[in-house]
Design a protein around this motif. Structure first.
Motif, PDB file in Angstrom:
ATOM      1  N   LEU A  26       0.829  -1.201   0.000  1.00  0.00           N
ATOM      2  CA  LEU A  26       0.000   0.000   0.000  1.00  0.00           C
ATOM      3  C   LEU A  26       0.868   1.257   0.000  1.00  0.00           C
ATOM      4  O   LEU A  26       0.616   2.198  -0.766  1.00  0.00           O
ATOM      5  N   PHE A  27       1.925   1.270   0.832  1.00  0.00           N
ATOM      6  CA  PHE A  27       2.866   2.391   0.821  1.00  0.00           C
ATOM      7  C   PHE A  27       3.492   2.546  -0.555  1.00  0.00           C
ATOM      8  O   PHE A  27       3.625   3.654  -1.072  1.00  0.00           O
ATOM      9  N   ASN A  28       3.907   1.425  -1.163  1.00  0.00           N
ATOM     10  CA  ASN A  28       4.524   1.489  -2.495  1.00  0.00           C
ATOM     11  C   ASN A  28       3.565   2.062  -3.519  1.00  0.00           C
ATOM     12  O   ASN A  28       3.953   2.869  -4.367  1.00  0.00           O
ATOM     13  N   ARG A  29       2.306   1.650  -3.457  1.00  0.00           N
ATOM     14  CA  ARG A  29       1.302   2.169  -4.404  1.00  0.00           C
ATOM     15  C   ARG A  29       1.093   3.664  -4.182  1.00  0.00           C
ATOM     16  O   ARG A  29       1.004   4.432  -5.139  1.00  0.00           O
ATOM     17  N   ALA A  30       1.018   4.081  -2.915  1.00  0.00           N
ATOM     18  CA  ALA A  30       0.843   5.500  -2.611  1.00  0.00           C
ATOM     19  C   ALA A  30       2.028   6.302  -3.140  1.00  0.00           C
ATOM     20  O   ALA A  30       1.861   7.385  -3.711  1.00  0.00           O
TER      21      ALA A  30
END
Length: 164
Positions: A26-30
């Protein structure tokens, strides 16, 4: 539009995934979304924008990671590179590799960043020394060092503290 099953699919103002994502995913996508937005013309002149971007990039790591934001002459993001990986309290930093990244991207300015996995973002004496070494190396090729951000529970800007 990305169509892989594990990647977000953009609808007007919502993002939908076809499976559950881990916190790191999720952090990577953000970060990808933020980086995409910021490479489309926004200059990195606002310290809070820079801090937010780098917090997403570096805060999740459990070891020290040193990266560089490579910027064009208008201070727009060309690329963010994680260059060096260390242990829980140190990462080796080599000016030669930083200069190499700058030349490869034809960057006109840089912002350095690294995390402190301890959560304490106070710059160490070693952080100050490496920043000075990098700044000196880049000055020889006319590349501006705009800031060095340390990411912990909070973020510290060398520029805001008058350390550059």
């Amino acid at each position: 539009m990305k169509t892989e099953a594990s990647l977000p699919v953009k609808s007007p103002k919502n993002y939908v995934t076809t499976r559950r994502l881990t916190e790191r995913e999720l952090f990577n996508r953000a970060c990808e979304l933020l980086e995409e937005k910021l490479t489309r013309g926004q200059s990195f002149c606002n310290p809070n924008t820079v801090k937010d971007f780098l917090r997403f990039k570096l805060a999740p790591y459990e070891r020290e990671v040193f990266g560089v934001m490579l910027l064009d002459s208008q201070h727009q993001l060309l690329e963010f590179r994680e260059l060096f990986y260390g242990t829980i309290n140190a990462a080796p930093v080599y000016p030669r590799e930083v200069v190499k990244a700058v030349i490869e991207t034809n960057a006109a300015a840089v912002i350095f960043a690294h995390n402190h996995p301890s959560g304490v973002a106070e710059p160490s004496d070693a952080d100050k020394r490496v920043t000075e070494r990098l700044k000196t190396a880049l000055n020889t090729i006319d590349v501006a060092t705009l800031d060095h951000i340390v990411v912990g529970k909070e973020t510290v800007s060398f520029a805001e503290r008058g350390l550059l």
